[in-house]
Write an enzyme that holds these catalytic residues in place. Structure first.
Site, mmCIF file in Angstrom:
data_model
loop_
_atom_site.group_PDB
_atom_site.id
_atom_site.type_symbol
_atom_site.label_atom_id
_atom_site.label_comp_id
_atom_site.label_asym_id
_atom_site.label_seq_id
_atom_site.Cartn_x
_atom_site.Cartn_y
_atom_site.Cartn_z
ATOM 1 N N GLY A 1 34.075 -25.737 -40.730
ATOM 2 C CA GLY A 1 33.957 -24.508 -41.532
ATOM 3 C C GLY A 1 35.085 -24.354 -42.541
ATOM 4 O O GLY A 1 35.024 -23.529 -43.445
ATOM 5 N N HIS B 1 30.659 -33.261 -49.028
ATOM 6 C CA HIS B 1 29.872 -33.314 -47.785
ATOM 7 C C HIS B 1 29.249 -31.958 -47.450
ATOM 8 O O HIS B 1 28.335 -31.879 -46.647
ATOM 9 C CB HIS B 1 30.693 -33.905 -46.620
ATOM 10 C CG HIS B 1 31.620 -32.950 -45.940
ATOM 11 N ND1 HIS B 1 32.979 -32.964 -46.114
ATOM 12 C CD2 HIS B 1 31.384 -31.947 -45.052
ATOM 13 C CE1 HIS B 1 33.540 -32.029 -45.377
ATOM 14 N NE2 HIS B 1 32.580 -31.393 -44.728
ATOM 15 N N GLY C 1 36.000 -28.082 -47.661
ATOM 16 C CA GLY C 1 35.843 -27.611 -49.043
ATOM 17 C C GLY C 1 36.976 -26.717 -49.485
ATOM 18 O O GLY C 1 37.180 -26.488 -50.674
ATOM 19 N N ASP D 1 35.117 -37.264 -51.549
ATOM 20 C CA ASP D 1 34.450 -36.083 -50.976
ATOM 21 C C ASP D 1 34.806 -34.838 -51.790
ATOM 22 O O ASP D 1 35.679 -34.043 -51.425
ATOM 23 C CB ASP D 1 34.915 -35.935 -49.511
ATOM 24 C CG ASP D 1 34.132 -34.879 -48.772
ATOM 25 O OD1 ASP D 1 33.136 -34.369 -49.328
ATOM 26 O OD2 ASP D 1 34.524 -34.548 -47.634
HETATM 27 C C1 4AZ Z 1 34.620 -30.022 -40.550
HETATM 28 O O1 4AZ Z 1 33.759 -30.329 -39.739
HETATM 29 C C2 4AZ Z 1 36.008 -30.482 -40.317
HETATM 30 N N1 4AZ Z 1 40.489 -31.616 -38.440
HETATM 31 C C3 4AZ Z 1 36.966 -30.298 -41.285
HETATM 32 C C4 4AZ Z 1 38.251 -30.731 -41.065
HETATM 33 C C5 4AZ Z 1 38.585 -31.333 -39.902
HETATM 34 C C6 4AZ Z 1 37.659 -31.523 -38.908
HETATM 35 C C7 4AZ Z 1 36.365 -31.093 -39.129
HETATM 36 C C8 4AZ Z 1 40.014 -31.790 -39.726
HETATM 37 O O2 4AZ Z 1 34.378 -29.297 -41.500
#
Ligand code: 4AZ
Length: 849
Positions: free
Chosen positions: A797, A651, A800, A705
């Site tokens: 953030g 993603h 990945g 993903d």
């Molecule tokens: C994100 O937006 C994101 N709480 C990654 C992990 C989580 C939420 C958002 C898990 O990159």
């Protein structure tokens, strides 16, 4: 200055030589055979002959053996060996002149001569040393530590019978003491004022005749710089060699040596480095020995202005070697070590923490808090010398109590007074990382104001009391609790969240939360991974009763099995029953393939924001990568798979209406990074050559993903950039297992990105439980982890980045890739990760990792 000579343990056979075995008089040992025969029953003629022959042969064998033993004993006690001792002698009434650096100068020879005579005199005071001493030679001189005086580095040769070796070693050890009492020793020639003598036997691994000794490299430390092993980083270091780096700083300074990379063969008997707090390899001044890929702090400090680094290699398996930066630090009186502390709260740590403390340190902190209060100190980390009864060597003293070792049984120490003294002492050899601690004043009637006091005196946040987690470390926050409506009461009175019931993890500790579950096995039954129930008695009976090998997977012996989804497949195609056998330090496959490819997942430091996390230590997560998009800011995380490939989330690399995230050239990877915007000598930046997103990535469900990124050129691996281990498809990450998430993501939902790399501990959550929490959006390619009481999670953030699990032998495996979640760190919500084990084959196919 001449280099040290080869040190052969020359054996000198005296008498008798090996030929004398044949000369032994065997006649009398035949007698018993004849006597024996006379008391025997009368056997037949032929049989008698055979028995006789047998007895003769036995007796001959016995006599030969006796002869050999006598010969060996006789020989060994008479054989003398050459033994070399390396030492230094401080002379206070000479001033260092440049000529002392040139071993052919008159000045060098005159002083060297005096030193040799001085040593002879010192040895003559000890009957053992006097008897076996042969000669001494001075290798070099250096200026004394405080600019005054001269230090001579010498080698003394002794010729001694093998059994005397121990006595001579001991006697040499006592020379330091001897010279302490007798300062003016040399007569009748001009006396030298001896300040100190230190010596020890030369490391026996340097006596191998195959070793070729290279000319020592002299390094002037003043302006700082770098040293590296020969050939680094392009070729492995050469075989069979011995190289010294003699580092000298200005007097009044100490040397700091920081290893950027240190990768040697695992076996210290083969290849190793050694660092000395001296210019010569004097064993009682050895600070450390390292081999393999060390996990400890690799920053070392000397006590004075000299240091010696030594690299020894053998013929096989040569590795990349090392690169280290050196600098000098003025030795000032206070040096931030010790002092008077009058605030009600503060911290103390060993000098130069988290670097290894220098040898011969002495620090004392006198804490004095407000009159009506008491003091307590809590040790966060503790690596101070070896645990021993009286803490000989390095130690910390809290008032009158001496502490030593590499973790403490108790971490909080309280005194019933407003004063506390903490002292730190290190001896002259073998250093360690030291300690960090915080102290706090408290009112005797209320030791944990506003917080909960554990039985072990630690104070924890009151909200953690009776929350189902053992936050005190001794369970005292989880006993005598009144369970809330959302909790269940275990038989042992602990309260646990109801949603943990029947998740396959024994949360109560007495299995009450796993009893009476639909489909669960009855008492006395074992629950197989494939859902079957078998009798407990069938576990580890060397037979696959479950049909998936799980009843034989945690046993002393591994079985060869029919391959299934739960069995590890060796390279030869055979399958074994042991659970997670890869890189666990024990070869399980006949072809050893479970232990090949294991140069991964070793963090260089032993570990003691993401939401609810804490700042990581520099270099603690060497596989963590920061991906920057369009040369602006951090956008996603990734992990290092090898020197060319990174793993991240699909993603992160999906185009949106305006931005081409899938375009490789718009991304940049920062490896070995700790603080955003602060690249240092460890940081490597690479452009991305290619992005391979998983072909079945689903934008709606976030299924599959996962994406791979190929760097535009190889990076060289080092202590700050290192691959994480990829699990095989059968690797099991059970629910309840602790895992770590790391990243520069926001520290709260909708908040700011973190500047320094954050880490947080979560637990793997059972998929069935997770489906319930996440409205059935969890596929087989996803893995849940989190802290259900909330407050700890990955966030924007962090995507990945890796979800990392440490196996029992200390290797870190990537269980997941940060993928998605509902918000961040919400109570009773999980973080969702891409389940890496599902994609092993795809990753291998694309990258060859
Ligand atoms: C994100 O937006 C994101 N709480 C990654 C992990 C989580 C939420 C958002 C898990 O990159």
């Amino acid at each position: 200055m001449s280099g040290t000579k080869r040190y052969s343990d020359v054996t000198k056979p005296l008498s008798p030589g090996p030929s004398s075995i044949q000369n032994l008089d065997l006649s009398e040992v035949f007698l018993p055979t004849q006597n024996h025969r006379s008391v025997e029953k009368k056997p037949g003629r032929k049989r008698r002959l055979w028995i006789g022959l047998g007895l003769v042969l036995t007796a001959t064998g016995l006599s030969l053996l006796t002869g050999l033993l006598v010969w060996n004993f006789h020989l060994r006690s008479n054989v003398t060996v050459k033994r070399l001792y390396v030492g230094s002698l401080g002379i206070s009434d000479r001033t260092f002149v440049k000529e002392y650096e040139d071993s052919s100068s008159q000045e060098f020879r005159t002083l060297a001569d005096q030193v040799s005579q001085q040593l002879k005199l010192i040895y003559s005071k000890n009957s053992v040393l006097a008897k076996y001493f042969r000669s001494s030679s001075v290798q070099m001189f250096s200026e004394g530590d405080d600019s005054a005086g001269v230090v001579a580095y010498y080698q003394s040769e002794f010729q001694l019978p093998v059994p005397q070796q121990k006595h001579v070693d001991e006697a040499i050890g006592s020379v330091e003491e001897l010279s302490r009492h007798e300062r003016l020793l040399l007569r009748p020639v001009e006396p030298l004022r001896v300040r100190s003598v230190t010596s020890g036997a030369l490391d026996s691994r340097l006596s191998k005749s195959s070793l070729s000794e290279r000319e020592p490299i002299n390094v002037q430390v003043q302006t700082g710089g770098e040293i590296s092993s020969p050939g680094f980083p392009d070729t492995p270091y050469p075989a069979n060699m011995y190289q010294q780096w003699r580092l000298r700083a200005e007097p009044g300074h100490r040397i700091q040596l920081n290893f950027h990379t240190l990768i040697l063969e695992d076996d210290c008997q083969q290849d190793f480095i050694k660092i000395y707090d001296s210019l010569a390899p004097i064993e009682p001044r050895a600070l450390t020995e390292q081999c393999g890929y060390p996990h400890e702090s690799l920053s070392f400090l000397s006590s004075g202005h000299v240091m010696l680094l030594m690299l020894v290699t053998n013929e096989e398996k040569n590795f990349p070697g090392f690169r280290a930066a050196y600098s000098q630090i003025p030795i000032s009186k206070g040096e931030g070590c010790g002092g008077r502390l009058t605030a009600d709260k503060g911290s103390v740590s060993s000098p130069f923490y988290p670097s290894n403390y220098p040898p011969q340190s002495w620090c004392e902190w006198n804490i004095e808090v407000s009159k009506e209060k008491f003091v307590k100190v809590q040790f966060e980390t503790f690596f101070v010398g070896n645990e021993s009864k009286n803490c000989v060597g390095d130690y910390v003293m809290v008032n009158e109590e001496k502490l030593c070792g590499r973790t403490l049984k108790k971490t909080v120490f309280t005194v019933q007074s407003n004063q506390m003294t903490i002292r730190f002492v290190s001896d002259a050899s073998i250093v360690d990382q030291g300690f960090s601690a915080t102290y706090e004043a408290f009112v005797p009637s209320d030791p944990c104001p506003g917080r909960f006091q554990c039985s072990n005196n630690i104070c924890i946040n009151s909200t953690l009391h009776c929350d189902g987690w053992n936050d005190c470390g001794d369970d005292s926050d989880e006993v005598n609790c009144n369970c809330e409506a959302s909790q269940m009461k275990c038989k042992n009175d602990h309260c646990k969240p109801k949603i943990w019931q029947c998740d396959g993890v024994d949360d109560c500790g007495d299995k009450t939360d796993e009893e009476k579950c639909a489909g669960s096995c009855a008492d006395g039954e074992f629950s197989c991974r494939n859902g079957r129930c078998i009798s407990e008695n069938l576990k580890c009976n060397q037979h696959d009763d479950c049909g998936d090998g799980s009843d034989e997977s945690k046993c002393a012996k591994s079985l060869l099995l029919r391959c299934s989804d739960f069995t590890f497949r060796c390279s030869d195609g055979r399958c074994i029953s042991k659970l997670n056998p890869e890189c666990d330090g024990e070869p399980d496959c006949e072809d050893g393939s479970d232990e090949s490819n294991c140069q991964c997942g070793m963090p260089p430091f032993r570990s003691s924001r993401i939401v609810g996390g804490q700042t990581a230590r520099e270099g603690e997560w060497p596989w963590q990568v920061s991906l920057h998009f369009d040369r602006s800011k951090h956008t996603c995380g990734a992990s290092v798979l090898n020197n060319r490939w990174l793993l991240t989330a699909a993603h992160c690399v999906q185009d949106d209406r305006h931005i081409r995230y899938s375009q490789a050239s718009l991304w940049q990877a920062f490896l070995g990074l700790h603080t955003q915007g602060l690249t240092n000598e460890w940081t490597v930046t690479r452009n991305i050559q290619q992005i391979i997103a998983h072909p079945n990535y689903n934008k709606v469900s976030f299924d599959n993903d996962l994406a791979l990124m190929k760097l535009d050129s190889d990076v060289s691996l080092n202590q700050h950039i290192w691959p994480i281990c990829l699990p095989s498809s059968t690797y099991d990450f059970p629910a309840g297992q602790e895992a770590w998430i790391t990243g520069w993501g926001t520290t709260q939902e909708g908040g700011e990105l973190a500047k320094s790399l954050q880490k947080a501990q979560v637990r793997i959550i059972n998929s069935t439980v997770c489906r319930g929490l996440m409205q059935d959006q969890i596929t087989d390619g996803m893995l849940c982890a989190g802290v259900l009481k909330g407050g700890v999670d990955a966030c924007q953030g962090d995507s990945g980045g890796p979800l990392a699990v440490t196996n029992p032998s200390g290797r870190v495996f990537q269980a997941g890739v940060v993928s998605w979640g509902e918000g961040c760190a919400l109570r009773n919500k999980a973080g969702v990760y891409t389940r890496v084990t599902k994609f092993c084959d795809w990753i291998k196919q694309q990258t060859g990792v």
